[in-house]
Scaffold this motif. Structure first.
Motif, PDB file in Angstrom:
ATOM      1  N   THR A   1       0.096  -3.655  -8.443  1.00 41.80           N
ATOM      2  CA  THR A   1      -1.285  -3.769  -7.965  1.00 41.80           C
ATOM      3  C   THR A   1      -1.350  -4.473  -6.615  1.00 41.80           C
ATOM      4  OG1 THR A   1      -2.046  -3.729 -10.241  1.00 41.80           O
ATOM      5  CG2 THR A   1      -3.594  -4.562  -8.610  1.00 41.80           C
TER       6      THR A   1
ATOM      7  N   ASN B   1       0.581  -4.126  -4.271  1.00 42.02           N
ATOM      8  CA  ASN B   1       1.079  -3.218  -3.232  1.00 42.02           C
ATOM      9  C   ASN B   1       0.105  -2.085  -2.907  1.00 42.02           C
ATOM     10  OD1 ASN B   1       3.377  -4.737  -3.228  1.00 42.02           O
ATOM     11  ND2 ASN B   1       4.708  -3.160  -4.089  1.00 42.02           N
ATOM     12  N   LYS B   2      -1.154  -2.222  -3.292  1.00 44.97           N
ATOM     13  CA  LYS B   2      -2.112  -1.131  -3.079  1.00 44.97           C
ATOM     14  C   LYS B   2      -2.164  -0.700  -1.614  1.00 44.97           C
ATOM     15  CE  LYS B   2      -6.917   0.251  -3.885  1.00 44.97           C
ATOM     16  NZ  LYS B   2      -8.216  -0.148  -4.438  1.00 44.97           N
ATOM     17  N   LYS B   3      -2.318  -1.625  -0.690  1.00 46.91           N
ATOM     18  CA  LYS B   3      -2.388  -1.269   0.730  1.00 46.91           C
ATOM     19  C   LYS B   3      -1.061  -0.689   1.215  1.00 46.91           C
ATOM     20  CE  LYS B   3      -3.526  -2.891   5.388  1.00 46.91           C
ATOM     21  NZ  LYS B   3      -2.949  -1.699   5.923  1.00 46.91           N
ATOM     22  N   ALA B   4       0.042  -1.301   0.803  1.00 46.47           N
ATOM     23  CA  ALA B   4       1.356  -0.788   1.206  1.00 46.47           C
ATOM     24  C   ALA B   4       1.558   0.634   0.690  1.00 46.47           C
ATOM     25  CB  ALA B   4       2.460  -1.710   0.693  1.00 46.47           C
ATOM     26  N   TYR B   5       1.099   0.894  -0.533  1.00 46.99           N
ATOM     27  CA  TYR B   5       1.214   2.238  -1.096  1.00 46.99           C
ATOM     28  C   TYR B   5       0.363   3.225  -0.291  1.00 46.99           C
ATOM     29  CZ  TYR B   5       1.104   6.276  -4.053  1.00 46.99           C
ATOM     30  OH  TYR B   5       1.205   7.572  -4.502  1.00 46.99           O
ATOM     31  N   ALA B   6      -0.886   2.851  -0.024  1.00 46.66           N
ATOM     32  CA  ALA B   6      -1.772   3.730   0.741  1.00 46.66           C
ATOM     33  C   ALA B   6      -1.192   4.004   2.132  1.00 46.66           C
ATOM     34  CB  ALA B   6      -3.164   3.115   0.847  1.00 46.66           C
ATOM     35  N   ASP B   7      -0.641   2.989   2.773  1.00 41.05           N
ATOM     36  CA  ASP B   7      -0.023   3.167   4.092  1.00 41.05           C
ATOM     37  C   ASP B   7       1.180   4.100   4.003  1.00 41.05           C
ATOM     38  OD1 ASP B   7      -1.920   1.413   5.102  1.00 41.05           O
ATOM     39  OD2 ASP B   7      -0.526  -0.284   5.274  1.00 41.05           O
ATOM     40  N   HIS B   8       2.011   3.903   2.980  1.00 39.17           N
ATOM     41  CA  HIS B   8       3.198   4.734   2.762  1.00 39.17           C
ATOM     42  C   HIS B   8       2.783   6.199   2.550  1.00 39.17           C
ATOM     43  CE1 HIS B   8       7.408   5.286   1.510  1.00 39.17           C
ATOM     44  NE2 HIS B   8       6.938   6.098   0.585  1.00 39.17           N
TER      45      HIS B   8
ATOM     46  N   GLU C   1      -4.440  10.853  -3.144  1.00 37.00           N
ATOM     47  CA  GLU C   1      -3.829   9.704  -3.801  1.00 37.00           C
ATOM     48  C   GLU C   1      -4.961   8.973  -4.510  1.00 37.00           C
ATOM     49  OE1 GLU C   1      -0.587   9.045  -3.827  1.00 37.00           O
ATOM     50  OE2 GLU C   1      -0.027  10.596  -2.393  1.00 37.00           O
TER      51      GLU C   1
ATOM     52  N   TRP D   1      -6.166   5.973  -7.005  1.00 35.52           N
ATOM     53  CA  TRP D   1      -5.835   4.668  -7.586  1.00 35.52           C
ATOM     54  C   TRP D   1      -6.582   4.522  -8.908  1.00 35.52           C
ATOM     55  CZ3 TRP D   1      -2.173   1.455  -5.930  1.00 35.52           C
ATOM     56  CH2 TRP D   1      -2.161   0.141  -6.386  1.00 35.52           C
TER      57      TRP D   1
END
Length: 118
Positions: free
Chosen positions: A13, A15-22, A40, A42
């Motif tokens: 949870t 890593n939400k921003k990191a996931y979206a950026d990835h 994507e 969430w």
């Protein structure tokens, strides 16, 4: 008719921003190979089941959120060719570490049997 690559992932949870950026960085790689759309999603209203559920399927931990995503392709041939060549793409190779445990990611290809729109 379109073809869909679907994914189910447990993401920390935090890593939400990191996931979206990835995910956003991966879009040009998919788009260059013919992808029409990428979603994507969430998890917000994902109930826990008694027999099975998204959490059990991904072995999600208490500090993880389930992500459901899909890519729309014009057809299966385009999707198959894209995934066959994707790992050779320098942009994909230079995306860095995935912000989730890829060993618990599941995916598959899907042909629609019902497609209705408003």
């Amino acid at each position: 008719m379109s073809y869909y690559s679907g994914f189910l992932i447990a993401v920390p949870t935090a890593n939400k921003k990191a996931y979206a950026d990835h995910a956003a960085k991966s879009w040009p790689v998919f788009q260059r190979r013919g992808a029409l759309r990428m979603i994507e999603a969430w998890g917000e209203d994902v109930p826990h089941g008694k027999v099975t559920d998204f959490y059990m399927a991904t072995k999600a931990k208490d500090d993880e959120t389930v992500v459901f995503s899909w890519i729309e392709w014009p057809d299966r041939a385009t999707a198959d060719a894209a995934f066959a060549s994707m790992m050779e793409d320098p942009d994909m190779q230079n995306m860095g570490e995935m912000p989730f445990d890829g060993m618990r990611m599941m995916w598959g290809g899907f042909a629609p049997i019902v497609d209705m729109k408003a």
